[in-house]
Design a protein around this motif. Structure first.
Motif, mmCIF file in Angstrom:
data_model
loop_
_atom_site.group_PDB
_atom_site.id
_atom_site.type_symbol
_atom_site.label_atom_id
_atom_site.label_comp_id
_atom_site.label_asym_id
_atom_site.label_seq_id
_atom_site.Cartn_x
_atom_site.Cartn_y
_atom_site.Cartn_z
ATOM 1 N N LYS A 240 0.823 -1.219 0.000
ATOM 2 C CA LYS A 240 0.000 0.000 0.000
ATOM 3 C C LYS A 240 0.851 1.261 0.000
ATOM 4 C CE LYS A 240 -3.838 -0.056 2.421
ATOM 5 N NZ LYS A 240 -4.809 -0.219 3.535
ATOM 6 N N ASN A 241 1.853 1.283 -0.895
ATOM 7 C CA ASN A 241 2.705 2.461 -1.001
ATOM 8 C C ASN A 241 3.157 2.648 -2.444
ATOM 9 O OD1 ASN A 241 4.627 0.423 -1.293
ATOM 10 N ND2 ASN A 241 5.581 0.763 0.691
ATOM 11 N N VAL A 242 3.892 3.730 -2.678
ATOM 12 C CA VAL A 242 4.471 4.023 -3.988
ATOM 13 C C VAL A 242 5.939 4.355 -3.776
ATOM 14 C CG1 VAL A 242 4.427 5.536 -6.007
ATOM 15 C CG2 VAL A 242 2.274 4.901 -4.888
ATOM 16 N N HIS A 243 6.829 3.693 -4.518
ATOM 17 C CA HIS A 243 8.255 3.985 -4.453
ATOM 18 C C HIS A 243 8.650 4.873 -5.628
ATOM 19 C CE1 HIS A 243 10.032 0.770 -1.584
ATOM 20 N NE2 HIS A 243 8.788 1.049 -1.238
ATOM 21 N N GLN A 244 9.456 5.886 -5.335
ATOM 22 C CA GLN A 244 10.024 6.751 -6.367
ATOM 23 C C GLN A 244 11.496 6.384 -6.538
ATOM 24 O OE1 GLN A 244 11.209 10.796 -5.441
ATOM 25 N NE2 GLN A 244 10.004 11.570 -7.166
ATOM 26 N N LEU A 245 11.894 6.055 -7.777
ATOM 27 C CA LEU A 245 13.274 5.687 -8.084
ATOM 28 C C LEU A 245 13.892 6.750 -8.972
ATOM 29 C CD1 LEU A 245 12.684 1.955 -9.163
ATOM 30 C CD2 LEU A 245 12.699 2.918 -6.851
ATOM 31 N N ASN A 246 15.218 6.880 -8.893
ATOM 32 C CA ASN A 246 15.887 7.762 -9.841
ATOM 33 C C ASN A 246 16.143 7.014 -11.150
ATOM 34 O OD1 ASN A 246 18.181 6.157 -9.418
ATOM 35 N ND2 ASN A 246 19.137 7.628 -8.031
ATOM 36 N N HIS A 247 16.758 7.687 -12.104
ATOM 37 C CA HIS A 247 16.935 7.122 -13.447
ATOM 38 C C HIS A 247 17.780 5.854 -13.424
ATOM 39 C CE1 HIS A 247 18.424 7.018 -17.685
ATOM 40 N NE2 HIS A 247 17.200 7.441 -17.934
ATOM 41 N N GLU A 248 18.672 5.742 -12.432
ATOM 42 C CA GLU A 248 19.553 4.576 -12.335
ATOM 43 C C GLU A 248 18.904 3.414 -11.590
ATOM 44 O OE1 GLU A 248 20.642 7.766 -11.615
ATOM 45 O OE2 GLU A 248 21.416 7.870 -13.674
ATOM 46 N N GLY A 249 17.686 3.619 -11.086
ATOM 47 C CA GLY A 249 16.987 2.536 -10.408
ATOM 48 C C GLY A 249 17.250 2.456 -8.925
ATOM 49 N N ASN A 250 17.706 3.551 -8.306
ATOM 50 C CA ASN A 250 17.920 3.593 -6.863
ATOM 51 C C ASN A 250 16.750 4.308 -6.188
ATOM 52 O OD1 ASN A 250 20.592 2.444 -7.017
ATOM 53 N ND2 ASN A 250 21.284 4.428 -7.790
ATOM 54 N N LEU A 251 16.452 3.892 -4.956
ATOM 55 C CA LEU A 251 15.342 4.484 -4.218
ATOM 56 C C LEU A 251 15.591 5.961 -3.958
ATOM 57 C CD1 LEU A 251 12.678 4.173 -2.621
ATOM 58 C CD2 LEU A 251 14.072 3.611 -0.624
ATOM 59 N N GLN A 252 14.662 6.798 -4.366
ATOM 60 C CA GLN A 252 14.718 8.222 -4.077
ATOM 61 C C GLN A 252 13.930 8.530 -2.808
ATOM 62 O OE1 GLN A 252 16.595 10.153 -5.905
ATOM 63 N NE2 GLN A 252 16.132 12.161 -5.039
#
Length: 289
Positions: A240-252
């Motif tokens: 029940k969440n949303v993850h934001q990643l940067n262009h390289e695929g790391n957790l922002q």
């Protein structure tokens, strides 16, 4: 009375989320929660000023798109239909599709396609009068597709089927699992989830792996998209969440660790000033300006 403990208590605050339920929130976040970008989790309470509409719906929604005029296209799996709605939730038009519907993509400002599971891509045009049914591409698509550089990349069972802009089959990209939701990271790469797992995969349009993202707090991966700045967003249906990643695929950062319903999809309009999170029976529309 006994001696006082020398340990300091963690300072905590109590806040109130959008739906009126009180929740304790620690002022101190762990490194995992903060992510590599060093930003706190964004919860519903802190996002309240940006919520433009909170729309309840009566059946499972599994896909969504925001049109240039602010209207919403909703894929309703429960009624096997595509709906055109105002931003306040009023239904303007519907298109019955006969089987379970999933991902939606707009190809331009008026034309798009929706997935009818295991059957086809159903093309449509949005007009002032409503949704007009267009051509049908009969192909064993599962949940989603991407239109990129005049090619359709269509998610199937352990493959991504590539068709040109006149719908002729060009080739298949083999992958290890059944493809869930999809997006393009940029002009030369794709991101996709595997339904209900923990992973997000990024590959080139030739099928070469770029990265795989997984996280302990992301469970049941479904919808995935990219915003105008290149950040990747993935919905955790079970977590029940949303993850934001940067262009390289790391957790922002982790966005919304306390969603009121399980999220299926996330979408941005082309200007980047509106965002939509589609939950199983709720639509949250955010004004980003």
């Amino acid at each position: 009375m006994g001696a006082q403990s020398s340990k300091k208590k963690k300072k905590r605050t109590t806040t109130k989320d959008t739906f009126g339920k009180k929740k304790e929130v620690s002022n101190k976040r762990t490194d995992v929660e903060r992510g590599e970008g060093g930003n706190n989790i964004v919860n519903m309470a802190s996002a309240t000023p940006w919520i433009k509409q909170d729309i309840n719906i009566d059946n499972d929604m599994t896909g969504a798109a925001i049109l240039d005029n602010g209207r919403l296209l909703i894929s309703k799996n429960g009624t096997k239909s595509l709906l055109l709605m105002t931003e306040k939730g009023k239904v303007l038009s519907s298109l019955s599709l006969g089987d379970y519907t999933w991902g939606i993509k707009m190809i331009d400002c008026a034309d798009g396609a929706v997935v009818v599971q295991n059957e086809c891509l159903q093309f449509f045009t949005v007009t002032k009068r409503g949704i007009l049914k267009g051509n049908t591409l009969n192909v064993p698509v599962l949940f989603d597709f991407v239109f990129l550089d005049n090619f359709y990349y269509i998610g199937g069972d352990k493959k991504i089927m590539v068709h040109d802009n006149v719908l002729c089959h060009e080739r298949d990209i083999p992958v290890s699992d059944a493809v869930g939701y999809m997006t393009n990271r940029d002009d030369t790469s794709l991101c996709y989830t595997v339904w209900g797992r923990r992973n997000v995969y990024c590959i080139t349009t030739d099928g070469m792996p770029i990265f795989t993202y997984t996280h302990d707090t992301l469970r049941g991966t479904v919808g995935v998209t990219v915003d105008q700045e290149g950040y990747i967003y993935v919905c955790g249906y079970i977590s029940k969440n949303v993850h934001q990643l940067n262009h390289e695929g790391n957790l922002q950062r982790i966005i919304f660790d306390d969603l009121p319903e399980r999220p299926y999809c996330i979408s941005f309009n082309r200007r980047g000033d509106l965002a939509l999170i589609g939950c199983i029976r709720k639509i949250l529309l955010f004004n980003l300006t």
